[in-house]
Design a protein around this motif. Sequence first.
Motif, PDB file in Angstrom:
ATOM      1  N   TYR A  22       0.961  -1.302   0.084  1.00 50.06           N
ATOM      2  CA  TYR A  22       0.006  -0.008   0.020  1.00 50.06           C
ATOM      3  C   TYR A  22       0.910   1.285   0.047  1.00 50.06           C
ATOM      4  CZ  TYR A  22       1.256   0.672   5.103  1.00 50.06           C
ATOM      5  OH  TYR A  22       1.840   0.661   6.251  1.00 50.06           O
ATOM      6  N   GLY A  23       0.234   2.430  -0.289  1.00 48.45           N
ATOM      7  CA  GLY A  23       1.074   3.680  -0.202  1.00 48.45           C
ATOM      8  C   GLY A  23       0.465   4.728  -1.263  1.00 48.45           C
ATOM      9  N   ILE A  24       1.138   5.660  -1.569  1.00 51.17           N
ATOM     10  CA  ILE A  24       0.667   6.921  -2.099  1.00 51.17           C
ATOM     11  C   ILE A  24       1.424   7.502  -3.051  1.00 51.17           C
ATOM     12  CG2 ILE A  24       1.534   8.393  -0.506  1.00 51.17           C
ATOM     13  CD1 ILE A  24      -1.223  10.041  -0.607  1.00 51.17           C
ATOM     14  N   GLY A  25       1.333   8.005  -4.131  1.00 55.26           N
ATOM     15  CA  GLY A  25       1.927   8.480  -5.077  1.00 55.26           C
ATOM     16  C   GLY A  25       1.245   9.997  -5.610  1.00 55.26           C
ATOM     17  N   TYR A  69      -0.743  -5.406  -5.326  1.00 57.37           N
ATOM     18  CA  TYR A  69      -0.103  -6.909  -5.052  1.00 57.37           C
ATOM     19  C   TYR A  69       0.645  -7.073  -6.156  1.00 57.37           C
ATOM     20  CZ  TYR A  69       0.416 -11.999  -4.895  1.00 57.37           C
ATOM     21  OH  TYR A  69       1.255 -13.360  -5.117  1.00 57.37           O
ATOM     22  N   ARG A  70       2.006  -7.729  -5.733  1.00 58.31           N
ATOM     23  CA  ARG A  70       3.043  -8.105  -6.795  1.00 58.31           C
ATOM     24  C   ARG A  70       3.264  -9.676  -6.587  1.00 58.31           C
ATOM     25  NH1 ARG A  70       7.074  -4.715  -5.956  1.00 58.31           N
ATOM     26  NH2 ARG A  70       6.534  -3.090  -7.914  1.00 58.31           N
ATOM     27  N   GLY A  71       3.076 -10.522  -7.586  1.00 56.79           N
ATOM     28  CA  GLY A  71       3.478 -11.680  -7.512  1.00 56.79           C
ATOM     29  C   GLY A  71       4.161 -12.074  -8.567  1.00 56.79           C
ATOM     30  N   LYS A  72       4.245 -13.688  -8.595  1.00 53.38           N
ATOM     31  CA  LYS A  72       4.904 -14.390  -9.799  1.00 53.38           C
ATOM     32  C   LYS A  72       4.188 -13.833 -11.285  1.00 53.38           C
ATOM     33  CE  LYS A  72       7.957 -16.652  -7.543  1.00 53.38           C
ATOM     34  NZ  LYS A  72       9.310 -16.379  -7.664  1.00 53.38           N
ATOM     35  N   GLY A  95      10.341   2.958   6.919  1.00 54.17           N
ATOM     36  CA  GLY A  95      10.071   1.305   6.660  1.00 54.17           C
ATOM     37  C   GLY A  95       9.480   0.923   5.159  1.00 54.17           C
ATOM     38  N   GLY A  96       9.413   2.065   4.256  1.00 60.00           N
ATOM     39  CA  GLY A  96       8.984   1.593   3.083  1.00 60.00           C
ATOM     40  C   GLY A  96       9.861   1.651   1.762  1.00 60.00           C
ATOM     41  N   PHE A  97       9.320   1.990   0.690  1.00 63.02           N
ATOM     42  CA  PHE A  97      10.255   2.131  -0.518  1.00 63.02           C
ATOM     43  C   PHE A  97       9.808   3.568  -1.149  1.00 63.02           C
ATOM     44  CE2 PHE A  97      12.165   1.930  -4.766  1.00 63.02           C
ATOM     45  CZ  PHE A  97      13.435   1.148  -4.483  1.00 63.02           C
ATOM     46  N   THR A  98      10.906   4.411  -1.432  1.00 61.49           N
ATOM     47  CA  THR A  98      10.380   5.673  -1.717  1.00 61.49           C
ATOM     48  C   THR A  98      11.232   5.619  -3.510  1.00 61.49           C
ATOM     49  OG1 THR A  98      10.435   6.690  -0.004  1.00 61.49           O
ATOM     50  CG2 THR A  98      10.346   8.230  -1.822  1.00 61.49           C
ATOM     51  N   ARG A  99      10.272   6.340  -4.449  1.00 58.22           N
ATOM     52  CA  ARG A  99      10.888   6.137  -5.589  1.00 58.22           C
ATOM     53  C   ARG A  99      10.587   7.614  -6.571  1.00 58.22           C
ATOM     54  NH1 ARG A  99      11.432   1.757  -9.759  1.00 58.22           N
ATOM     55  NH2 ARG A  99      10.346   0.503  -8.323  1.00 58.22           N
ATOM     56  N   LEU A 100      11.535   8.170  -6.878  1.00 57.78           N
ATOM     57  CA  LEU A 100      11.241   9.094  -7.847  1.00 57.78           C
ATOM     58  C   LEU A 100      11.431   8.772  -9.198  1.00 57.78           C
ATOM     59  CD1 LEU A 100      10.747  12.208  -8.274  1.00 57.78           C
ATOM     60  CD2 LEU A 100      13.257  12.581  -7.612  1.00 57.78           C
ATOM     61  N   GLY A 101      10.749   9.220 -10.215  1.00 59.44           N
ATOM     62  CA  GLY A 101      10.889   9.025 -11.494  1.00 59.44           C
ATOM     63  C   GLY A 101      10.886  10.204 -12.499  1.00 59.44           C
ATOM     64  N   ARG A 118       4.876   0.361   0.921  1.00 58.48           N
ATOM     65  CA  ARG A 118       5.436  -0.586   1.655  1.00 58.48           C
ATOM     66  C   ARG A 118       4.671  -1.590   1.980  1.00 58.48           C
ATOM     67  NH1 ARG A 118       5.660   2.177   7.739  1.00 58.48           N
ATOM     68  NH2 ARG A 118       6.313   0.098   8.041  1.00 58.48           N
ATOM     69  N   PHE A 119       4.977  -2.847   2.374  1.00 58.83           N
ATOM     70  CA  PHE A 119       4.483  -4.321   2.364  1.00 58.83           C
ATOM     71  C   PHE A 119       3.388  -4.377   3.534  1.00 58.83           C
ATOM     72  CE2 PHE A 119       7.486  -4.769  -0.892  1.00 58.83           C
ATOM     73  CZ  PHE A 119       6.608  -5.469  -1.888  1.00 58.83           C
ATOM     74  N   PHE A 120       2.481  -4.906   3.678  1.00 62.01           N
ATOM     75  CA  PHE A 120       1.728  -5.047   4.761  1.00 62.01           C
ATOM     76  C   PHE A 120       2.577  -6.208   5.564  1.00 62.01           C
ATOM     77  CE2 PHE A 120      -1.846  -4.014   2.063  1.00 62.01           C
ATOM     78  CZ  PHE A 120      -2.581  -3.105   2.781  1.00 62.01           C
TER      79      PHE A 120
END
Length: 258
Positions: free
Chosen positions: A41-44, A67-70, A220-226, A256-258
């Motif tokens: 979950y998160g925000i952008g 969700y990201r899976g195989k 505790g999450g992942f931050t990305r700038l594009g 960040r992941f649950f």
Amino acid sequence: MTMNAMYGSVLCAALLLSFSAIAEQSRGEARERLEPEGFLYGIGLGINQELYKGYDKRVIPLPILGYRGKRLSVLGPFVSYDFLQLDGVRFAVQAAPRFQGYDSSDSDVFIGMDKRKFSFDAGLGIKYQRDDWNFDVSSMFDVLNKSNGYELKTSIGRAFKQGPLFIEPTLSVRYLDANHVDYYYGVAAHEATFARPMYEGKSAINTSVGLSIGTPIFFGGFTRLGIDYTWNDSSISESPLVERDTNLSLILLYSRFF
């Protein structure tokens, strides 16, 4: 079929044959860290510099629940499902919103013109990842029949890890058919004025360079700038609605992941 459409089809076919000729290898350490699996979950926030006269920028909030899976990836309204994996090549069905369009209140240049509406695209994608490289080809169609257009896109990128930073430069080429260009950048006969002559959009090939910088060090999450910079085809920049032939887009994401 136009010459540009033929070019796009041949390019996609050539890339597919190249992918299929390569044996499956590791995706790469940086790629694995950039795209972990699980519920998130998160925000952008997306900010796009618009090409239109008097329309400075478009700001797009992006709530993230996914969700990201195989095989399945759901990131808000962006959905991809790999229905076939063959020698390291993944074939997917995809769906994504198209944040384009305008109404008469967005700029004086649109006064007296019909509204161009937000739409939704769906189509097929082909992806190959090896040693932190990413090769991607997609063909997307307007399923809401706003423009009745389609887009072919191919891109290449490579991820690097530098300390706590993940850096990925990319290069992409996008083909937009005449229906798409005419809907968003054309001027119909009943919309034409002395200052805004009639204009029929033709197919276009746009080129973009991008840079993504991500890090897991915040909250505790992942931050990305594009950041993406695009050179637009003359069939777009010559429209009487348009004032520039290049544009810049930014996207900032925190998840960040649950």
